[in-house]
Design a protein around this motif. Structure first.
Motif, PDB file in Angstrom:
ATOM      1  N   GLN A  38       1.091  -1.265   0.019  1.00  0.00           N
ATOM      2  CA  GLN A  38       0.006  -0.092  -0.079  1.00  0.00           C
ATOM      3  C   GLN A  38       0.754   1.335   0.046  1.00  0.00           C
ATOM      4  O   GLN A  38       1.740   1.305   0.636  1.00  0.00           O
ATOM      5  CB  GLN A  38      -0.961  -0.046   1.333  1.00  0.00           C
ATOM      6  N   VAL A  39       0.698   2.156  -0.786  1.00  0.00           N
ATOM      7  CA  VAL A  39       1.297   3.589  -0.971  1.00  0.00           C
ATOM      8  C   VAL A  39       0.154   4.700  -0.739  1.00  0.00           C
ATOM      9  O   VAL A  39      -0.819   4.598  -1.577  1.00  0.00           O
ATOM     10  CB  VAL A  39       2.049   3.551  -2.228  1.00  0.00           C
ATOM     11  N   TYR A  40       0.633   5.506   0.103  1.00  0.00           N
ATOM     12  CA  TYR A  40      -0.024   6.749   0.189  1.00  0.00           C
ATOM     13  C   TYR A  40       0.756   7.863  -0.406  1.00  0.00           C
ATOM     14  O   TYR A  40       1.945   8.048   0.034  1.00  0.00           O
ATOM     15  CB  TYR A  40      -0.441   6.906   1.837  1.00  0.00           C
ATOM     16  N   VAL A  41       0.288   8.779  -1.547  1.00  0.00           N
ATOM     17  CA  VAL A  41       0.900   9.948  -2.076  1.00  0.00           C
ATOM     18  C   VAL A  41       0.623  11.002  -1.011  1.00  0.00           C
ATOM     19  O   VAL A  41      -0.449  11.558  -0.835  1.00  0.00           O
ATOM     20  CB  VAL A  41       0.277  10.020  -3.437  1.00  0.00           C
ATOM     21  N   ARG A  42       1.798  11.485  -0.626  1.00  0.00           N
ATOM     22  CA  ARG A  42       1.692  12.713   0.431  1.00  0.00           C
ATOM     23  C   ARG A  42       1.647  14.156  -0.078  1.00  0.00           C
ATOM     24  O   ARG A  42       0.931  14.838   0.018  1.00  0.00           O
ATOM     25  CB  ARG A  42       2.822  12.525   1.456  1.00  0.00           C
ATOM     26  N   LYS A  43       2.822  14.015  -1.073  1.00  0.00           N
ATOM     27  CA  LYS A  43       2.909  15.521  -1.580  1.00  0.00           C
ATOM     28  C   LYS A  43       3.508  15.194  -3.142  1.00  0.00           C
ATOM     29  O   LYS A  43       4.333  14.116  -3.215  1.00  0.00           O
ATOM     30  CB  LYS A  43       3.948  16.416  -0.756  1.00  0.00           C
ATOM     31  N   VAL A  44       3.225  16.263  -3.886  1.00  0.00           N
ATOM     32  CA  VAL A  44       4.009  16.188  -5.265  1.00  0.00           C
ATOM     33  C   VAL A  44       4.608  17.648  -5.332  1.00  0.00           C
ATOM     34  O   VAL A  44       3.721  18.584  -5.048  1.00  0.00           O
ATOM     35  CB  VAL A  44       2.828  15.979  -6.326  1.00  0.00           C
ATOM     36  N   ALA A  45       5.924  17.727  -5.686  1.00  0.00           N
ATOM     37  CA  ALA A  45       6.142  19.094  -5.887  1.00  0.00           C
ATOM     38  C   ALA A  45       5.738  19.836  -6.741  1.00  0.00           C
ATOM     39  O   ALA A  45       4.839  19.337  -7.938  1.00  0.00           O
ATOM     40  CB  ALA A  45       7.776  18.876  -6.033  1.00  0.00           C
TER      41      ALA A  45
END
Length: 73
Positions: A38-45
């Motif tokens: 499982q992968v949670y995307v926190r931020k994208v630059a």
């Protein structure tokens, strides 16, 4: 198939396949990104690179080029 690069901020996805070969695939697996994780995307630059994710209880930043090799659903 959708890749990790296409996932929006705030989404949680599951890794289905690693597309890269050789050293690149090994490096991605060593970071803990294996099938079923499982992968949670926190931020994208602001310019899209790097992408900050939570995986297996820790924070990880990966490049867009690496994220293109990770298929998710």
């Amino acid at each position: 198939m959708r890749t990790l690069k296409e996932v929006k901020c705030g989404e949680t996805v599951s890794v289905t396949k690693l597309v890269g070969t050789g050293a690149l695939k090994r490096r991605i697996m060593d970071m803990g990104l294996t099938k079923g994780t499982q992968v949670y995307v926190r931020k994208v630059a602001p310019l899209g690179d790097p992408i900050e994710i939570n995986v297996r209880g820790y924070e990880l930043s990966i490049r867009k080029a690496e994220a293109e090799n990770i298929e998710v659903n």
